[in-house]
Design an enzyme around this catalytic site. Structure first.
Site, PDB file in Angstrom:
ATOM      1  N   SER A 175       3.001  -1.634  -5.513  1.00  0.00           N
ATOM      2  CA  SER A 175       2.548  -1.587  -4.118  1.00  0.00           C
ATOM      3  C   SER A 175       1.107  -1.110  -4.053  1.00  0.00           C
ATOM      4  O   SER A 175       0.571  -0.587  -5.034  1.00  0.00           O
ATOM      5  CB  SER A 175       3.451  -0.662  -3.283  1.00  0.00           C
ATOM      6  OG  SER A 175       3.327   0.665  -3.741  1.00  0.00           O
ATOM      7  N   TYR A 216      -3.587  17.553  -3.828  1.00  0.00           N
ATOM      8  CA  TYR A 216      -3.967  16.190  -4.241  1.00  0.00           C
ATOM      9  C   TYR A 216      -5.443  16.153  -4.635  1.00  0.00           C
ATOM     10  O   TYR A 216      -5.812  15.608  -5.690  1.00  0.00           O
ATOM     11  CB  TYR A 216      -3.682  15.240  -3.069  1.00  0.00           C
ATOM     12  CG  TYR A 216      -4.199  13.823  -3.218  1.00  0.00           C
ATOM     13  CD1 TYR A 216      -3.446  12.839  -3.867  1.00  0.00           C
ATOM     14  CD2 TYR A 216      -5.433  13.453  -2.671  1.00  0.00           C
ATOM     15  CE1 TYR A 216      -3.917  11.526  -3.968  1.00  0.00           C
ATOM     16  CE2 TYR A 216      -5.906  12.155  -2.773  1.00  0.00           C
ATOM     17  CZ  TYR A 216      -5.158  11.194  -3.424  1.00  0.00           C
ATOM     18  OH  TYR A 216      -5.625   9.897  -3.516  1.00  0.00           O
ATOM     19  N   GLY A 223       2.607   0.123 -10.067  1.00  0.00           N
ATOM     20  CA  GLY A 223       2.008  -1.211  -9.984  1.00  0.00           C
ATOM     21  C   GLY A 223       2.695  -2.169  -9.026  1.00  0.00           C
ATOM     22  O   GLY A 223       2.378  -3.362  -9.024  1.00  0.00           O
TER      23      GLY A 223
HETATM   24  N1  LIG Z   1      -5.591   4.004  -0.750  1.00  0.00           N
HETATM   25  C1  LIG Z   1      -6.627   4.822  -0.747  1.00  0.00           C
HETATM   26  O1  LIG Z   1      -7.321   4.954   0.242  1.00  0.00           O
HETATM   27  C2  LIG Z   1      -6.997   5.599  -1.986  1.00  0.00           C
HETATM   28  C3  LIG Z   1      -8.164   6.366  -1.942  1.00  0.00           C
HETATM   29  C4  LIG Z   1      -8.543   7.073  -3.065  1.00  0.00           C
HETATM   30  C5  LIG Z   1      -7.767   7.025  -4.202  1.00  0.00           C
HETATM   31  N2  LIG Z   1      -6.634   6.292  -4.211  1.00  0.00           N
HETATM   32  C6  LIG Z   1      -5.849   6.317  -5.432  1.00  0.00           C
HETATM   33  O2  LIG Z   1      -5.474   5.012  -5.803  1.00  0.00           O
HETATM   34  C7  LIG Z   1      -4.196   5.034  -6.429  1.00  0.00           C
HETATM   35  C8  LIG Z   1      -3.262   4.079  -5.714  1.00  0.00           C
HETATM   36  O3  LIG Z   1      -3.154   4.503  -4.369  1.00  0.00           O
HETATM   37  P1  LIG Z   1      -2.453   3.639  -3.244  1.00  0.00           P
HETATM   38  O4  LIG Z   1      -3.153   3.986  -1.993  1.00  0.00           O
HETATM   39  O5  LIG Z   1      -2.317   2.244  -3.660  1.00  0.00           O
HETATM   40  O6  LIG Z   1      -1.006   4.324  -3.189  1.00  0.00           O
HETATM   41  P2  LIG Z   1       0.410   3.740  -2.685  1.00  0.00           P
HETATM   42  O7  LIG Z   1       1.121   4.939  -2.136  1.00  0.00           O
HETATM   43  O8  LIG Z   1       0.226   2.574  -1.822  1.00  0.00           O
HETATM   44  O9  LIG Z   1       1.083   3.328  -4.050  1.00  0.00           O
HETATM   45  C9  LIG Z   1       1.369   4.319  -4.980  1.00  0.00           C
HETATM   46  C10 LIG Z   1       2.369   3.803  -5.962  1.00  0.00           C
HETATM   47  O10 LIG Z   1       2.730   4.895  -6.817  1.00  0.00           O
HETATM   48  C11 LIG Z   1       4.126   4.956  -6.921  1.00  0.00           C
HETATM   49  N3  LIG Z   1       4.554   6.339  -7.099  1.00  0.00           N
HETATM   50  C12 LIG Z   1       4.276   7.421  -6.337  1.00  0.00           C
HETATM   51  N4  LIG Z   1       4.916   8.497  -6.820  1.00  0.00           N
HETATM   52  C13 LIG Z   1       5.604   8.080  -7.915  1.00  0.00           C
HETATM   53  C14 LIG Z   1       6.477   8.712  -8.820  1.00  0.00           C
HETATM   54  N5  LIG Z   1       6.780  10.018  -8.729  1.00  0.00           N
HETATM   55  N6  LIG Z   1       7.006   7.973  -9.820  1.00  0.00           N
HETATM   56  C15 LIG Z   1       6.720   6.657  -9.940  1.00  0.00           C
HETATM   57  N7  LIG Z   1       5.907   5.996  -9.104  1.00  0.00           N
HETATM   58  C16 LIG Z   1       5.370   6.710  -8.091  1.00  0.00           C
HETATM   59  C17 LIG Z   1       4.670   4.400  -5.616  1.00  0.00           C
HETATM   60  O11 LIG Z   1       5.975   3.901  -5.824  1.00  0.00           O
HETATM   61  C18 LIG Z   1       3.653   3.304  -5.318  1.00  0.00           C
HETATM   62  O12 LIG Z   1       4.045   2.113  -5.953  1.00  0.00           O
HETATM   63  C19 LIG Z   1      -3.740   6.489  -6.385  1.00  0.00           C
HETATM   64  O13 LIG Z   1      -4.063   7.129  -7.593  1.00  0.00           O
HETATM   65  C20 LIG Z   1      -4.548   7.066  -5.261  1.00  0.00           C
HETATM   66  O14 LIG Z   1      -4.719   8.465  -5.388  1.00  0.00           O
HETATM   67  C21 LIG Z   1      -6.223   5.584  -3.128  1.00  0.00           C
END
Ligand SMILES: NC(=O)c1ccc[n+]([C@@H]2O[C@H](COP(=O)([O-])OP(=O)(O)OC[C@H]3O[C@@H](n4cnc5c(N)ncnc54)[C@H](O)[C@@H]3O)[C@@H](O)[C@H]2O)c1
Length: 263
Positions: free
Chosen positions: A32, A170, A30
């Site tokens: 970033s 993934y 939560g």
């Molecule tokens: N951004 C996109 O385009 C997109 C598209 C489809 C789905 N999603 C999904 O949305 C969600 C958020 O994605 P996002 O793009 O904001 O990702 P992001 O990489 O910007 O943020 C992910 C967060 O998860 C945390 N994280 C990752 N691995 C971790 C671990 N092992 N332990 C604790 N924390 C961990 C990171 O510290 C970060 O705060 C994810 O489930 C992603 O699969 C994102």
């Protein structure tokens, strides 16, 4: 005066879900990207937010406290470590009361090919992208039962619906999250605990912009979307709040796709 329909991205003040005021919310990742927008979205509703993440989030928490007079509780925790994750849930409960809303958001979209991947790398990816979602639900279910109900929102991805290439583990995990959502909705429904999936398209987070966004791929994506706009993180907030709120009281086990109409 002529009324116009706004097509700009929403702001945090645009939504109102009074039942979320005072709710104890637990979010993975939560601090970033989409997760940070969701943390802020819940704080704006007057909810109490605890979140886990890998990197220090004190600056973000300072900013949130200054804006909402309510500091989110950051707990450093690698979600691959299930015991640490269970301890984080315990800490959040102690700070904010029984957890009524869980958002399984954290993930890692590491690129790889079929050929270059080992058993250890497969297991490591599943341990981030699928396994924690089961164990957080297990950890919060007693709280939600005690509260008389609750909401779990699992973040999947439209990559599994489109069959996108370049990150097969993934994509597999994200399909698994939809299956897990269905399964847990059935398990927890009798306790009025709802489990739904938020399925984003390509959302313009900082990490995406740093690592993967380029003009060619973004234009191709927008070309395939019905709505001809790159998707900002803010557009994930209202769908997530809706799934968390009693506004979606009779909705469970469902995907909510927010991808500008690509799938
Ligand atoms: N951004 C996109 O385009 C997109 C598209 C489809 C789905 N999603 C999904 O949305 C969600 C958020 O994605 P996002 O793009 O904001 O990702 P992001 O990489 O910007 O943020 C992910 C967060 O998860 C945390 N994280 C990752 N691995 C971790 C671990 N092992 N332990 C604790 N924390 C961990 C990171 O510290 C970060 O705060 C994810 O489930 C992603 O699969 C994102």
């Amino acid at each position: 005066m002529t009324e116009t329909v706004s097509t700009t991205a929403p702001t945090f003040a645009d939504f109102c879900y009074p039942d979320l005021s005072g709710a104890s919310v637990f979010i993975t990742g939560g601090g970033s990207g989409i997760g940070a927008a969701l943390t802020e979205g819940f704080l704006a509703q007057g909810a109490k937010v605890a979140f886990v993440g890998l990197s220090d989030a004190s600056e973000f928490c300072d900013a949130m406290e200054a804006r909402y007079a309510s500091r989110p509780l950051f707990i450093a925790c690698d979600i691959q470590d299930i015991e640490a994750l269970q301890a984080a849930v315990t800490q959040a409960r102690a700070a904010h009361g029984p957890i009524g809303v869980l958002v399984n958001n954290a993930a890692r979209d590491t690129r790889h090919t079929l050929e270059d991947w080992t058993v250890e790398q497969w297991d490591e990816s599943i341990a981030t992208n699928l396994r924690p979602q089961f164990f957080t639900a297990q950890a919060v279910a007693p709280d939600m039962r005690a509260l008389g109900g609750g909401a779990i929102i699992n973040l999947s991805s439209n990559s599994y619906m489109l069959g996108l290439g370049g990150y097969p583990t993934y994509v597999t995990a994200k399909a698994g999250i939809m299956g897990l959502t269905k399964a847990l909705a059935r398990e927890l429904g009798p306790d009025a605990i709802r489990v739904n999936c938020l399925i984003p398209g390509w959302v313009m987070t900082e990490r995406q912009r740093e690592l993967w966004v380029n003009d060619k791929d973004l234009n191709e994506c927008i070309d395939q979307q019905c709505l001809k706009e790159a998707i900002p993180v803010e557009d994930m907030i209202n769908p997530c709040l809706f799934l968390a709120s009693t506004a979606s009281r009779m909705m469970t086990g469902q995907p909510m796709v927010v991808d500008g109409g690509r799938v």
